[in-house]
Design a protein around this motif. Structure first.
Motif, PDB file in Angstrom:
ATOM      1  N   GLN A   1       0.847  -1.180   0.000  1.00 51.52           N
ATOM      2  CA  GLN A   1       0.000   0.000   0.000  1.00 51.52           C
ATOM      3  C   GLN A   1       0.881   1.227   0.000  1.00 51.52           C
ATOM      4  O   GLN A   1       2.005   1.176   0.492  1.00 51.52           O
ATOM      5  CB  GLN A   1      -0.847   0.022   1.276  1.00 51.52           C
ATOM      6  CG  GLN A   1      -2.025  -0.929   1.237  1.00 51.52           C
ATOM      7  CD  GLN A   1      -2.795  -0.872   2.525  1.00 51.52           C
ATOM      8  OE1 GLN A   1      -2.210  -0.834   3.605  1.00 51.52           O
ATOM      9  NE2 GLN A   1      -4.106  -0.872   2.427  1.00 51.52           N
TER      10      GLN A   1
ATOM     11  N   GLU B   1       2.759   4.240   1.250  1.00 50.08           N
ATOM     12  CA  GLU B   1       3.127   4.566   2.628  1.00 50.08           C
ATOM     13  C   GLU B   1       3.944   5.841   2.687  1.00 50.08           C
ATOM     14  O   GLU B   1       4.601   6.215   1.719  1.00 50.08           O
ATOM     15  CB  GLU B   1       3.949   3.426   3.238  1.00 50.08           C
ATOM     16  CG  GLU B   1       3.098   2.240   3.671  1.00 50.08           C
ATOM     17  CD  GLU B   1       3.940   1.154   4.316  1.00 50.08           C
ATOM     18  OE1 GLU B   1       3.674   0.827   5.477  1.00 50.08           O
ATOM     19  OE2 GLU B   1       4.884   0.674   3.666  1.00 50.08           O
TER      20      GLU B   1
ATOM     21  N   GLU C   1       3.774   5.013   7.814  1.00 52.10           N
ATOM     22  CA  GLU C   1       2.325   4.873   7.977  1.00 52.10           C
ATOM     23  C   GLU C   1       1.681   4.698   6.617  1.00 52.10           C
ATOM     24  O   GLU C   1       2.140   5.292   5.642  1.00 52.10           O
ATOM     25  CB  GLU C   1       1.739   6.142   8.609  1.00 52.10           C
ATOM     26  CG  GLU C   1       2.211   6.391  10.015  1.00 52.10           C
ATOM     27  CD  GLU C   1       1.698   7.728  10.536  1.00 52.10           C
ATOM     28  OE1 GLU C   1       1.514   8.659   9.723  1.00 52.10           O
ATOM     29  OE2 GLU C   1       1.482   7.819  11.750  1.00 52.10           O
ATOM     30  N   THR C   2       0.622   3.930   6.585  1.00 49.26           N
ATOM     31  CA  THR C   2      -0.149   3.819   5.346  1.00 49.26           C
ATOM     32  C   THR C   2      -0.709   5.190   5.016  1.00 49.26           C
ATOM     33  O   THR C   2      -1.182   5.898   5.893  1.00 49.26           O
ATOM     34  CB  THR C   2      -1.307   2.828   5.538  1.00 49.26           C
ATOM     35  OG1 THR C   2      -0.773   1.643   6.075  1.00 49.26           O
ATOM     36  CG2 THR C   2      -1.990   2.539   4.227  1.00 49.26           C
ATOM     37  N   TRP C   3      -0.621   5.542   3.755  1.00 50.00           N
ATOM     38  CA  TRP C   3      -1.120   6.861   3.364  1.00 50.00           C
ATOM     39  C   TRP C   3      -2.628   6.905   3.492  1.00 50.00           C
ATOM     40  O   TRP C   3      -3.327   6.038   2.981  1.00 50.00           O
ATOM     41  CB  TRP C   3      -0.722   7.157   1.916  1.00 50.00           C
ATOM     42  CG  TRP C   3      -1.192   8.494   1.475  1.00 50.00           C
ATOM     43  CD1 TRP C   3      -0.748   9.703   1.901  1.00 50.00           C
ATOM     44  CD2 TRP C   3      -2.221   8.765   0.537  1.00 50.00           C
ATOM     45  NE1 TRP C   3      -1.419  10.709   1.283  1.00 50.00           N
ATOM     46  CE2 TRP C   3      -2.335  10.167   0.439  1.00 50.00           C
ATOM     47  CE3 TRP C   3      -3.071   7.966  -0.233  1.00 50.00           C
ATOM     48  CZ2 TRP C   3      -3.255  10.788  -0.390  1.00 50.00           C
ATOM     49  CZ3 TRP C   3      -3.986   8.584  -1.063  1.00 50.00           C
ATOM     50  CH2 TRP C   3      -4.075   9.973  -1.139  1.00 50.00           C
ATOM     51  N   ASN C   4      -3.073   7.912   4.200  1.00 50.21           N
ATOM     52  CA  ASN C   4      -4.496   8.025   4.437  1.00 50.21           C
ATOM     53  C   ASN C   4      -4.921   9.454   4.140  1.00 50.21           C
ATOM     54  O   ASN C   4      -4.508  10.386   4.827  1.00 50.21           O
ATOM     55  CB  ASN C   4      -4.786   7.660   5.903  1.00 50.21           C
ATOM     56  CG  ASN C   4      -6.265   7.694   6.209  1.00 50.21           C
ATOM     57  OD1 ASN C   4      -7.069   8.140   5.378  1.00 50.21           O
ATOM     58  ND2 ASN C   4      -6.628   7.240   7.391  1.00 50.21           N
TER      59      ASN C   4
ATOM     60  N   LYS D   1      -7.451  11.037   4.780  1.00 51.29           N
ATOM     61  CA  LYS D   1      -8.204  11.730   5.833  1.00 51.29           C
ATOM     62  C   LYS D   1      -7.291  12.273   6.931  1.00 51.29           C
ATOM     63  O   LYS D   1      -7.600  13.248   7.586  1.00 51.29           O
ATOM     64  CB  LYS D   1      -9.225  10.775   6.460  1.00 51.29           C
ATOM     65  CG  LYS D   1     -10.421  10.566   5.564  1.00 51.29           C
ATOM     66  CD  LYS D   1     -11.355   9.538   6.165  1.00 51.29           C
ATOM     67  CE  LYS D   1     -12.331   9.066   5.096  1.00 51.29           C
ATOM     68  NZ  LYS D   1     -12.810   7.725   5.399  1.00 51.29           N
ATOM     69  N   SER D   2      -6.185  11.600   7.145  1.00 50.64           N
ATOM     70  CA  SER D   2      -5.334  12.004   8.262  1.00 50.64           C
ATOM     71  C   SER D   2      -4.335  13.075   7.866  1.00 50.64           C
ATOM     72  O   SER D   2      -3.414  13.370   8.593  1.00 50.64           O
ATOM     73  CB  SER D   2      -4.588  10.785   8.817  1.00 50.64           C
ATOM     74  OG  SER D   2      -3.600  10.386   7.887  1.00 50.64           O
ATOM     75  N   ARG D   3      -4.500  13.661   6.702  1.00 46.27           N
ATOM     76  CA  ARG D   3      -3.517  14.637   6.231  1.00 46.27           C
ATOM     77  C   ARG D   3      -3.662  15.976   6.950  1.00 46.27           C
ATOM     78  O   ARG D   3      -4.744  16.465   7.092  1.00 46.27           O
ATOM     79  CB  ARG D   3      -3.698  14.825   4.730  1.00 46.27           C
ATOM     80  CG  ARG D   3      -3.281  13.573   4.000  1.00 46.27           C
ATOM     81  CD  ARG D   3      -2.358  13.890   2.891  1.00 46.27           C
ATOM     82  NE  ARG D   3      -1.419  14.931   3.370  1.00 46.27           N
ATOM     83  CZ  ARG D   3      -0.440  15.439   2.669  1.00 46.27           C
ATOM     84  NH1 ARG D   3      -0.251  15.035   1.470  1.00 46.27           N
ATOM     85  NH2 ARG D   3       0.349  16.356   3.145  1.00 46.27           N
TER      86      ARG D   3
END
Lengths: 267, 236
Positions: free
Chosen positions: B215, B217, B229-232, B234-236
């Protein structure tokens, strides 16, 4: 005629460059192509042994380069296949006896009368490899499905690209389906994913290759072995034919028996 | 002082550069004594009289301080050759003022009036990065003081060394160093982040054995450790 210069390379030693060179040369000659093999491994010559022409060497590559003989005199004609020639390496010298420009000149001279010039590159990335690479129109990189030889193949592919001789094409040698199935060996897909170049041949592991090499009679002469068949398919692909890759796994020959044996032992 | 045109002077081919722009021709004058340059300019124009015929000329005089007499002579001599001098570009305010007094423009592109009123800066300057669209194979190395973007794979045995961040749009399996000069904010992102070794600002991390599908990351320093961390989004 305007010969295509094909350099067989691998980086790592012992993956089957010389065997591949000999077998592709034989297979191409059997397709009625005029082929000359040049042994680029000065000081550690082998190609003559594998082709069974060792006892007929009078002049070698270094003699040609240093002007002691004409090219014709150094070309050994294979009596089994009159369209197949070998220019052997010198055994008593080293790689510095020949320069890249010597190799280019030599190939230019041969081009008019040949269809294929096959150069067996030595292992490594130094002078010998540079010599073999300089005249190449196409580089075939030989690798085995194991991590270290794939790593070296990757390096070679990069160097070929950097010399603007790319893209190289790949021959995957000594594929053992039983080991791959168990996940103990890289699969063809694993290797291709990493190296990202065109695959032109998959040669199964086959003990008849060793037997044939020891006899000086490459497996491609006879059409009864899996490896010989695979080399013939590769040669046809080099000639532009569309040949499907053979299903190495679907076979009831000795490979499966071997696999079973190994599995048995493994348990 | 009048330019001494009678003397044969050494030609300075690089001191006069001529290029075509939308508004006509732009002549850039290099370093050197004004009178020498002026003389060789006129010589050049005389040589290629046809080319310059009727041209609209802007002239970049660099740091030179030129007075009304100099610019006036220049304009008149050019006018003799049927060349219109419409702009003088200079880094010297004195020269600019003089040019303006003579009714010459001091900028090439005339900004549109409405742009001047609404002068909100909308272009973001950004930072230096190098971009490579290729596979970085074993034994090859990419080094930059700025950021590095690879559109392709970084194979085992390949090396990426960046002063800033590293982005790999592909599989990253080589050795990656980001923030080599100590930038703790540097990050390393890849579609498949599986480097042999990863260093951010000198802190070393080794990838754990992968489980499951790769995935995208992002690796960065959190509390003194390199964390991937897995790129998300929403958490940006």
């Amino acid at each position: 005629m305007n010969a295509k210069v094909v350099t067989i390379s691998s980086g790592k030693g012992g993956v089957g460059k010389t065997t591949t060179s000999a077998n592709l040369a034989v297979a191409l000659a059997q397709e009625n192509q005029k082929v000359v093999c040049i042994d680029g491994d000065i000081g550690l010559r082998n190609l003559d042994v594998i082709l069974g022409l060792e006892n007929r060497i009078v002049y070698d590559l270094v003699d040609v380069v240093e002007g002691r003989c004409r090219i014709r005199q150094a070309m050994i004609r294979d009596k089994r296949l009159p369209e197949l020639f070998l220019i052997p390496a010198a055994q008593t010298r080293d790689k510095s006896a020949v320069s890249p420009s010597d190799m280019i000149r030599l190939c230019e001279e041969l081009k008019d009368e040949m269809d294929w010039i096959i150069i067996d590159s030595p292992a490594g990335i130094e002078r010998g490899f540079r010599n073999a690479l300089a005249p190449a129109d196409l580089v075939l990189v030989v690798t085995n499905p194991e991590v270290s030889s794939v790593r070296d193949a990757d390096r070679i592919i990069g160097l070929v690209e950097a010399e603007e001789k790319g893209p190289a094409q790949l021959i995957l040698n000594r594929v053992n389906p039983a080991l791959t199935k168990r996940g103990d060996m890289l699969s063809t897909d694993d290797v291709l994913e990493l190296l990202a170049i065109k695959l032109i041949g998959v040669i199964p592991e086959d003990e008849s290759v060793i037997v044939a090499s020891n006899r000086g009679q490459p497996v491609s002469f006879a059409n009864n072995s899996k490896a010989g068949q695979a080399f013939h398919n590769t040669a046809k692909r080099m000639l532009g034919e569309e040949v499907p890759f053979m299903d190495i796994e679907a076979n009831n020959g000795f490979i499966n028996k071997l696999a079973k044996m190994m599995k048995f032992r493994g348990d | 002082m009048k330019p001494d045109l009678g003397m044969i002077r050494l030609k300075q081919p690089d001191s006069i550069q001529i290029k075509g722009i939308r508004e006509g021709l732009l002549i850039t004058l290099g370093e050197g004594d004004w009178h020498d340059i002026f003389a060789s300019l006129m010589e050049k124009i005389t040589e290629k009289e046809k080319f310059f015929q009727g041209a609209k000329l802007a002239m970049d005089v660099g740091n030179r301080i030129l007075h009304a007499a100099d610019l006036g002579t220049l304009r008149d001599r050019l006018a003799d050759k049927n060349i219109i001098l419409w702009a003088i570009l200079s880094n010297s305010p004195v020269t600019e003022l003089t040019a303006q007094d003579l009714g010459l423009a001091t900028r090439i592109s005339v900004p549109k009036p409405e742009r001047i009123i609404k002068s909100i800066e909308s272009s973001i300057p950004g930072e230096d990065a190098i971009f490579l669209r290729k596979t970085i194979r074993s034994g090859f190395k990419v080094v930059s003081n700025g950021h590095i973007i690879i559109f392709g794979d970084v194979n085992p045995g390949g090396e990426i060394i960046a002063g800033g961040s590293v982005i790999v749009w592909g599989r990253c399996q080589g050795v990656v160093q980001a923030g080599v000069d100590g930038d703790q904010n540097a990050t390393v992102c890849a579609l498949d982040l599986n480097p042999t070794q990863l260093r951010i600002a000198g802190i070393i991390a080794i990838s754990p054995k992968r489980k499951g599908k790769p995935q995208p990351e992002v690796a960065k320093i959190i509390a003194g450790q390199v964390v991937a961390e897995t790129w998300n989004p929403k958490s940006r």
